[in-house]
Design a protein around this motif. Sequence first.
Motif, PDB file in Angstrom:
ATOM      1  N   PHE A 147     -38.788  45.906  -4.849  1.00 52.83           N
ATOM      2  CA  PHE A 147     -37.586  46.551  -5.726  1.00 52.83           C
ATOM      3  C   PHE A 147     -36.847  47.492  -4.879  1.00 52.83           C
ATOM      4  N   GLU A 148     -35.711  47.683  -5.117  1.00 53.98           N
ATOM      5  CA  GLU A 148     -34.846  48.805  -4.352  1.00 53.98           C
ATOM      6  C   GLU A 148     -33.827  49.501  -5.398  1.00 53.98           C
ATOM      7  N   THR A 149     -33.739  50.530  -5.489  1.00 50.09           N
ATOM      8  CA  THR A 149     -32.745  51.222  -6.626  1.00 50.09           C
ATOM      9  C   THR A 149     -32.514  52.611  -6.006  1.00 50.09           C
ATOM     10  N   SER A 150     -31.785  52.987  -6.567  1.00 49.36           N
ATOM     11  CA  SER A 150     -31.100  54.660  -6.311  1.00 49.36           C
ATOM     12  C   SER A 150     -31.433  55.601  -7.736  1.00 49.36           C
ATOM     13  N   ALA A 151     -31.879  54.833  -8.708  1.00 45.00           N
ATOM     14  CA  ALA A 151     -32.037  55.334  -9.816  1.00 45.00           C
ATOM     15  C   ALA A 151     -33.332  55.879 -10.038  1.00 45.00           C
ATOM     16  N   GLN A 152     -33.441  57.290 -10.010  1.00 43.74           N
ATOM     17  CA  GLN A 152     -34.831  57.840 -10.298  1.00 43.74           C
ATOM     18  C   GLN A 152     -35.724  57.282 -11.623  1.00 43.74           C
ATOM     19  N   ASN A 153     -34.954  57.062 -12.663  1.00 38.80           N
ATOM     20  CA  ASN A 153     -35.675  56.647 -13.746  1.00 38.80           C
ATOM     21  C   ASN A 153     -36.416  55.419 -13.644  1.00 38.80           C
ATOM     22  N   GLN A 154     -35.737  54.479 -12.813  1.00 37.78           N
ATOM     23  CA  GLN A 154     -36.362  53.266 -12.663  1.00 37.78           C
ATOM     24  C   GLN A 154     -37.658  53.338 -11.847  1.00 37.78           C
ATOM     25  N   ARG A 185     -37.116  52.243  -1.968  1.00 36.11           N
ATOM     26  CA  ARG A 185     -37.592  50.771  -1.745  1.00 36.11           C
ATOM     27  C   ARG A 185     -39.214  51.006  -2.473  1.00 36.11           C
ATOM     28  N   VAL A 186     -39.610  50.148  -3.172  1.00 34.39           N
ATOM     29  CA  VAL A 186     -40.839  49.923  -3.850  1.00 34.39           C
ATOM     30  C   VAL A 186     -41.607  48.831  -3.077  1.00 34.39           C
ATOM     31  N   GLN A 187     -42.637  49.187  -2.599  1.00 33.10           N
ATOM     32  CA  GLN A 187     -43.490  47.932  -1.963  1.00 33.10           C
ATOM     33  C   GLN A 187     -44.885  47.982  -2.498  1.00 33.10           C
ATOM     34  N   VAL A 188     -45.323  46.687  -2.578  1.00 33.36           N
ATOM     35  CA  VAL A 188     -46.493  46.286  -3.284  1.00 33.36           C
ATOM     36  C   VAL A 188     -47.574  45.484  -2.408  1.00 33.36           C
ATOM     37  N   HIS A 189     -48.623  45.875  -2.680  1.00 35.15           N
ATOM     38  CA  HIS A 189     -49.684  45.155  -1.653  1.00 35.15           C
ATOM     39  C   HIS A 189     -49.747  43.548  -1.790  1.00 35.15           C
ATOM     40  N   ASN A 190     -49.681  43.012  -0.756  1.00 33.38           N
ATOM     41  CA  ASN A 190     -49.575  41.608  -0.779  1.00 33.38           C
ATOM     42  C   ASN A 190     -50.417  40.801  -1.837  1.00 33.38           C
ATOM     43  N   ASN A 191     -51.773  41.302  -1.748  1.00 38.46           N
ATOM     44  CA  ASN A 191     -52.776  40.483  -2.867  1.00 38.46           C
ATOM     45  C   ASN A 191     -52.155  41.052  -4.303  1.00 38.46           C
ATOM     46  N   ASP A 192     -51.408  41.997  -4.590  1.00 40.50           N
ATOM     47  CA  ASP A 192     -51.035  42.252  -5.847  1.00 40.50           C
ATOM     48  C   ASP A 192     -49.751  41.894  -6.174  1.00 40.50           C
ATOM     49  N   MET A 193     -49.251  40.907  -5.272  1.00 40.59           N
ATOM     50  CA  MET A 193     -47.819  40.683  -5.308  1.00 40.59           C
ATOM     51  C   MET A 193     -47.408  39.934  -6.548  1.00 40.59           C
ATOM     52  N   LYS A 194     -48.263  38.701  -7.162  1.00 41.83           N
ATOM     53  CA  LYS A 194     -47.720  37.906  -8.151  1.00 41.83           C
ATOM     54  C   LYS A 194     -48.188  38.722  -9.365  1.00 41.83           C
ATOM     55  N   ARG A 195     -49.121  39.512  -9.553  1.00 41.34           N
ATOM     56  CA  ARG A 195     -49.243  40.481 -10.747  1.00 41.34           C
ATOM     57  C   ARG A 195     -48.139  41.489 -10.811  1.00 41.34           C
ATOM     58  N   ALA A 196     -47.664  42.059  -9.800  1.00 39.10           N
ATOM     59  CA  ALA A 196     -46.680  42.856  -9.716  1.00 39.10           C
ATOM     60  C   ALA A 196     -45.327  42.265 -10.239  1.00 39.10           C
ATOM     61  N   GLU A 197     -44.970  41.239  -9.785  1.00 35.80           N
ATOM     62  CA  GLU A 197     -43.752  40.429 -10.065  1.00 35.80           C
ATOM     63  C   GLU A 197     -43.752  40.071 -11.369  1.00 35.80           C
ATOM     64  N   ALA A 198     -45.044  39.469 -11.992  1.00 38.32           N
ATOM     65  CA  ALA A 198     -44.961  39.322 -13.631  1.00 38.32           C
ATOM     66  C   ALA A 198     -44.617  40.429 -14.392  1.00 38.32           C
ATOM     67  N   LEU A 199     -45.264  41.734 -13.864  1.00 36.72           N
ATOM     68  CA  LEU A 199     -45.022  43.045 -14.558  1.00 36.72           C
ATOM     69  C   LEU A 199     -43.515  43.331 -14.759  1.00 36.72           C
ATOM     70  N   MET A 200     -42.934  43.100 -13.514  1.00 34.82           N
ATOM     71  CA  MET A 200     -41.508  43.700 -13.394  1.00 34.82           C
ATOM     72  C   MET A 200     -40.637  42.575 -14.346  1.00 34.82           C
ATOM     73  N   ARG A 201     -41.080  41.321 -14.187  1.00 37.61           N
ATOM     74  CA  ARG A 201     -40.228  40.302 -15.221  1.00 37.61           C
ATOM     75  C   ARG A 201     -40.428  40.687 -16.582  1.00 37.61           C
ATOM     76  N   GLU A 202     -41.349  41.048 -17.019  1.00 34.56           N
ATOM     77  CA  GLU A 202     -42.042  41.343 -18.235  1.00 34.56           C
ATOM     78  C   GLU A 202     -41.375  42.713 -18.626  1.00 34.56           C
ATOM     79  N   ASN A 203     -41.047  43.585 -17.758  1.00 41.35           N
ATOM     80  CA  ASN A 203     -40.564  44.890 -18.169  1.00 41.35           C
ATOM     81  C   ASN A 203     -38.761  45.155 -17.929  1.00 41.35           C
ATOM     82  N   GLY A 204     -38.427  43.796 -17.366  1.00 41.89           N
ATOM     83  CA  GLY A 204     -36.894  43.801 -17.228  1.00 41.89           C
ATOM     84  C   GLY A 204     -36.315  44.237 -15.656  1.00 41.89           C
ATOM     85  N   PHE A 205     -37.303  44.395 -14.888  1.00 42.09           N
ATOM     86  CA  PHE A 205     -36.933  44.708 -13.506  1.00 42.09           C
ATOM     87  C   PHE A 205     -36.414  43.533 -12.733  1.00 42.09           C
ATOM     88  N   LEU A 206     -37.112  42.452 -13.134  1.00 44.06           N
ATOM     89  CA  LEU A 206     -36.542  40.915 -12.400  1.00 44.06           C
ATOM     90  C   LEU A 206     -36.131  40.266 -13.520  1.00 44.06           C
TER      91      LEU A 206
END
Length: 106
Positions: free
Chosen positions: A8-15, A46-67
């Motif tokens: 994820f990449e953004t300039s909005a601090q709240n995100q 830029r927000v980076q996620v450990h490769n082992n946590d990638m699927k869980r992170a993407e699911a959480l981001m999708r759930e919360n409207g980031f993706l």
Amino acid sequence: MMSYTTVFETSAQNQIILLKNIFDQNNVRYKVLDESMNTNFPLGVRVQVHNNDMKRAEALMRENGFLEDPAPGEGSVSMAKFWLWLVIALVCLIFAAFLINLLMQD
């Protein structure tokens, strides 16, 4: 060596704050790059996620409207094509009916 990927990449601090809280609550390993330089200008953090946590992170981001799923975009394109083909089919039917009516008058 631990490997991280930008998710994820953004300039909005709240995100950034919200995403950090979501990852913290769900034990997702992450790093935030360029955060100290960002002051809500369009520099981008830029927000980076450990490769082992990638699927869980993407699911959480999708759930919360980031993706967003690609399906809604494809659906709107498909609907536009549907209506275009429907109009073309109706014009062809009207033209065919006109020709049949013209030929039957003889």
